[in-house]
Design a protein around this motif. Sequence first.
Motif, mmCIF file in Angstrom:
data_model
loop_
_atom_site.group_PDB
_atom_site.id
_atom_site.type_symbol
_atom_site.label_atom_id
_atom_site.label_comp_id
_atom_site.label_asym_id
_atom_site.label_seq_id
_atom_site.Cartn_x
_atom_site.Cartn_y
_atom_site.Cartn_z
ATOM 1 N N GLN A 144 0.827 -1.200 0.000
ATOM 2 C CA GLN A 144 0.000 0.000 0.000
ATOM 3 C C GLN A 144 0.867 1.258 0.000
ATOM 4 O O GLN A 144 0.918 1.987 -0.979
ATOM 5 N N ARG A 165 2.480 2.828 -3.522
ATOM 6 C CA ARG A 165 1.913 4.101 -3.980
ATOM 7 C C ARG A 165 2.988 5.184 -4.021
ATOM 8 O O ARG A 165 2.973 6.055 -4.891
ATOM 9 N N ARG A 216 4.796 4.439 -7.342
ATOM 10 C CA ARG A 216 4.063 4.464 -8.602
ATOM 11 C C ARG A 216 3.980 5.851 -9.216
ATOM 12 O O ARG A 216 4.240 6.034 -10.405
ATOM 13 N N SER A 254 -4.466 -11.897 -5.942
ATOM 14 C CA SER A 254 -4.019 -10.540 -6.268
ATOM 15 C C SER A 254 -2.922 -10.044 -5.339
ATOM 16 O O SER A 254 -2.017 -9.321 -5.776
ATOM 17 N N ASN A 255 -2.975 -10.408 -4.047
ATOM 18 C CA ASN A 255 -1.952 -9.900 -3.134
ATOM 19 C C ASN A 255 -0.705 -10.780 -3.122
ATOM 20 O O ASN A 255 0.172 -10.597 -2.291
ATOM 21 N N PRO A 306 3.171 -5.920 -7.648
ATOM 22 C CA PRO A 306 2.265 -4.896 -8.192
ATOM 23 C C PRO A 306 2.647 -4.366 -9.565
ATOM 24 O O PRO A 306 1.772 -4.017 -10.359
ATOM 25 N N GLY A 312 -0.501 -7.194 -12.278
ATOM 26 C CA GLY A 312 -0.458 -6.521 -10.989
ATOM 27 C C GLY A 312 -1.210 -5.209 -11.047
ATOM 28 O O GLY A 312 -1.391 -4.629 -12.124
ATOM 29 N N TYR A 313 -1.648 -4.708 -9.894
ATOM 30 C CA TYR A 313 -2.497 -3.514 -9.922
ATOM 31 C C TYR A 313 -1.744 -2.236 -10.252
ATOM 32 O O TYR A 313 -2.343 -1.181 -10.434
ATOM 33 N N GLY A 314 -0.414 -2.301 -10.400
ATOM 34 C CA GLY A 314 0.343 -1.140 -10.836
ATOM 35 C C GLY A 314 0.978 -1.314 -12.194
ATOM 36 O O GLY A 314 1.807 -0.492 -12.616
ATOM 37 N N SER A 315 0.575 -2.365 -12.901
ATOM 38 C CA SER A 315 1.245 -2.701 -14.162
ATOM 39 C C SER A 315 1.088 -1.609 -15.205
ATOM 40 O O SER A 315 1.969 -1.419 -16.059
ATOM 41 N N SER A 316 -0.007 -0.867 -15.164
ATOM 42 C CA SER A 316 -0.248 0.148 -16.189
ATOM 43 C C SER A 316 0.746 1.295 -16.110
ATOM 44 O O SER A 316 0.888 2.057 -17.070
#
Length: 494
Positions: free
Chosen positions: A53, A57, A60, A255-256, A260, A265-269
């Motif tokens: 978290q 962040r 990112r 997912s966890n 990431p 992963g939730y930050g791949s973009s």
Amino acid sequence: MKLYKYLVLISIAITASCSDDYFDVNSSETNPTTTSLAPQYRIQGAIENTTAQAQYRGSREVLGVTQYGSQNVASYYSETWRDEFTTGRYFLWQNAYVYSLPNTADLIVLGEKYNSPNFTAVGKILRAYIFGMTTDQYGDIVVEDTYDGVSSMNITPKFSTQKEVYEVIINYLDEAIAELDKSSAIGLNEEGGDVLYQGNQDSWKKFAYAIKARYLNHLSKKSTYDADAVIAACQLAINSNEFNAQKLYGGSSVSNDIQPFSSGGYGSSRMDYFSDFFVKLLKNPLNIDGADWDPRLTIIVPEAVNGGYEGVVIGRGLAGISGNNFSLGNGGFYTSANSATDMINYSEVKFIEAEARFRKNDLSGAYTAFKAGVLADFEKLGVDAQSTSDYISLLDEKVGATNISLSHIMVQKYIANVLNPETWVDMRRMDYSAEIYHGLQRPENVNLAIFPNDDDWIQAMVYEYNEEDRNYENMPDNDPYVRLTTPVWWNTPD
């Protein structure tokens, strides 16, 4: 075993201090969240929220500043320092205060309640780590008035100066180190929750000393900077890759359990491609005429579909060129599904020591520490023995104690700290110098309204809009023209 995760998230949502939306519940908004759960059921959540978290962040949104990864579109806000950056929709603040810090406060309280100072120590170490990341990105932050696991929460807290925050960080670490020497009723890994060090308290002490060295070294522009104190902390800190503070991921479908920044992963973009700056720097980190390769390149950066290793210019995007010409950001050593997230590693400790020795003019000691840092990074990445030997011979020939410079140290540290928000601290301390980080330039399409001059670089983040809406009387000036361009305390010479 997983029950604690849901309890922690529910309790945090009820008591969150950074968004009024979190208060839309049928229970008290300000009561402490500590329950009857023993601390061994809370430690995993504390560790994972710190990395997945807060640290995630913190990494990112500054990719367009640290220039590890790049987007596939031009003028993306985090690369050109506009939009969300100027309107307070950058959420390290929320992730730190809502998801991460409450877990650490509860660990401290529960450690005391269950006669287990080892848990109290871990809570303080992680708390120091989160406060450190947060103050380094914003400057003045909330410390004394934030959730403490005991008192009712103050939703209009006062801010502490960054100088005061740094004093709190060092005090937390010193207290934690002492508490880890005390006997405890419950082992840190009693329920398998210590996913960082599996209950090894000596390893936690090394971690604490490593963070202490990091934060003492941040004061390189202050009159109180003490190179000997930095070196002393390094000598008690992480001393091999075995003790790296890193959150491991298994790469499963959960997912966890996925890195990431990996594909899926939730930050791949945010890591569509590796950046032009990083790829070029990695090809020739020693800035030697005629050199164009480093054995770590092919380990960290995937080969482009069309072959070779090329990065996308920050702020430019693909500009009509096929993405197959560039190295994807997902799939390398740091961006695969099972890649670890490093909080601090052995390489960084040695580069911190090298910088401190360099600043006290101990060039021989600086080079020895520098070379150890490079070797540690090669070992971490699994570079083969012959390539390692050849590279170290090149260091001895081209650098050595007679030619060692801050540029050598900081470039190698940059490579060893891929995706770590600590890199942004270093870049600001080094004044974004292209002489230090050869080839460093501002992003294309940068926000000229706030950064009109070529030597204008982003210095801090705007506080989150939720905090400004609710607590504007206590927070510092949040005008983006001020916040984004004003150096933080440690970056202002006395």
